[in-house]
Design an enzyme around this catalytic site. Structure first.
Site, PDB file in Angstrom:
ATOM      1  CB  SER A  10      26.280  45.123  38.070  1.00 23.23           C
ATOM      2  OG  SER A  10      24.808  45.371  38.959  1.00 23.23           O
TER       3      SER A  10
ATOM      4  CG  HIS B 223      31.237  46.167  37.968  1.00 25.52           C
ATOM      5  ND1 HIS B 223      30.933  44.567  36.560  1.00 25.52           N
ATOM      6  CD2 HIS B 223      30.272  46.008  38.319  1.00 25.52           C
ATOM      7  CE1 HIS B 223      29.544  44.131  37.543  1.00 25.52           C
ATOM      8  NE2 HIS B 223      29.350  44.803  38.412  1.00 25.52           N
TER       9      HIS B 223
ATOM     10  CD  GLU C 251      32.585  43.889  33.610  1.00 20.95           C
ATOM     11  OE1 GLU C 251      32.309  43.375  32.850  1.00 20.95           O
ATOM     12  OE2 GLU C 251      31.655  44.030  34.151  1.00 20.95           O
TER      13      GLU C 251
ATOM     14  CG  ASN D  82      26.485  41.289  35.624  1.00 22.49           C
ATOM     15  OD1 ASN D  82      27.106  40.290  36.707  1.00 22.49           O
ATOM     16  ND2 ASN D  82      26.727  42.192  36.005  1.00 22.49           N
TER      17      ASN D  82
END
Ligand code: CAA
Length: 289
Positions: free
Chosen positions: A117, A138, A150, A188
């Site tokens: 991540s 991800h 992702e 994120n």
């Protein structure tokens, strides 16, 4: 595609194994021991049982998915996998050691993907058997529920690798977004400053845990308030990602909130330790401030 290898049978790895098997892939699942991989499969069986109870899945489909998942002793068994997804602990040295091991068996055309991540894909690729066949994939927690993957390409990732993994991700019924190898990728990068800011607000006495969460949940129409979500992700993971954003950009806007640091120092990691911004020891989470 031939079999998919999933390294790591924790929350993320088990979720990836589950959705892959439900999409019809044969899955080889490994962890630090066969017992841990077996435990991962047992958790998947429970999750599938719940879907059967809710009549979202037939018992035949559950049995078929379970039959496709084979817990294995180690990554050495993954030589015939066309795609191997690493979903191990978010520590670079652990991932590097796994890549060295997989490098001894990975097929000449096989792809290695990491569910990291926050660790840069281009840097991780240097420890992989072939950076052209290395990519970030991800997933989001809970994997069976969340509709996004992702896809992160490192500098050396080939177009063919991206295309193959994108087709796999879509075959799971997920939407794919492509990101370049920048700190935090897309989600994120945007999410962590919000969760971190909620920690600043709590630490500065702006409002209580309940009111910060309820305010954001209802005021922004989010499924969870930010402190609940931080507990759900794991405060240790949130802090780690904030630190990656902060150190790799040098931008003070990403500095971790002192309260977040304190909670992690106290070993209060959220749901997984039964204590974070909420206490999870009772039947319902109870705010702690
Ligand atoms: N595994 C499988 N299914 C689950 C689940 C789990 N762990 N948790 C909930 N579900 C399912 C439930 O079974 C239920 O399914 P049905 O609608 O088919 O009955 C559905 O999800 C809704 O669950 P609940 O009614 O129990 O609870 P809810 O409505 O509060 O939803 C939630 C729970 C889906 C987790 C929701 O609160 C949510 O979407 N929260 C935000 C999650 C999020 O933001 N995840 C991303 C985190 S960031 C990340 O993962 C990336 C990173 O790198 C840190």
């Amino acid at each position: 595609m031939q079999a998919v290898g999933v390294i790591g049978a924790g929350q993320m790895g088990a979720g990836i194994a589950q959705v892959s098997a439900q999409a019809g892939y044969r899955v080889l699942l490994s962890d630090v021991s066969r017992e841990r991989a077996e435990a991962g499969k047992a958790g998947i069986a429970k999750a599938l049982d719940r879907l059967v109870t809710k009549e979202k899945l037939t018992s035949e489909a559950r049995d078929a998915a379970l039959a496709l998942i084979e817990p294995v002793e180690s990554v050495a068994a993954m030589g015939a996998c066309a795609l191997v997804i690493e979903a191990a602990t978010e520590r670079e040295e652990i991932k590097r050691a796994i890549f060295a091991e997989i490098g001894t068996v990975l097929g000449a055309d096989a792809i290695l993907a990491s569910n990291t991540s926050s660790i840069p894909i281009t840097r991780l690729a240097q420890a992989s058997p072939d950076p052209a066949r290395f990519v970030g994939v991800h997933f989001f927690n809970p994997v069976p529920v969340m509709g996004l993957i992702e896809l992160i390409r490192g500098l050396a990732t080939s177009d063919a690798t991206v295309a193959t993994v994108e087709a796999y991700a879509q075959s799971l019924g997920k939407q794919v977004v492509r990101a370049n190898d920048a700190p935090g990728f897309i989600v994120n990068r945007v999410l962590m400053p919000m969760l971190n800011e909620a920690c600043f607000a709590l630490g500065e006495g702006v409002a209580s845990v309940r009111d910060i969460d309820l305010g954001c949940q209802l005021g922004l129409n989010h499924p969870m308030g930010p402190l609940t979500l931080a507990d759900f992700i794991g405060l240790d993971t949130c802090l780690e990602i904030c630190r990656v954003l902060f150190t790799s950009t040098g931008d003070p806007k990403f500095r971790p909130a002192p309260l977040l640091v304190k909670y992690v120092e106290a070993g209060w990691f959220g749901r997984k330790t039964k204590r974070g911004f909420y206490d999870y020891t009772g039947p319902e989470p109870v705010p702690t401030r």
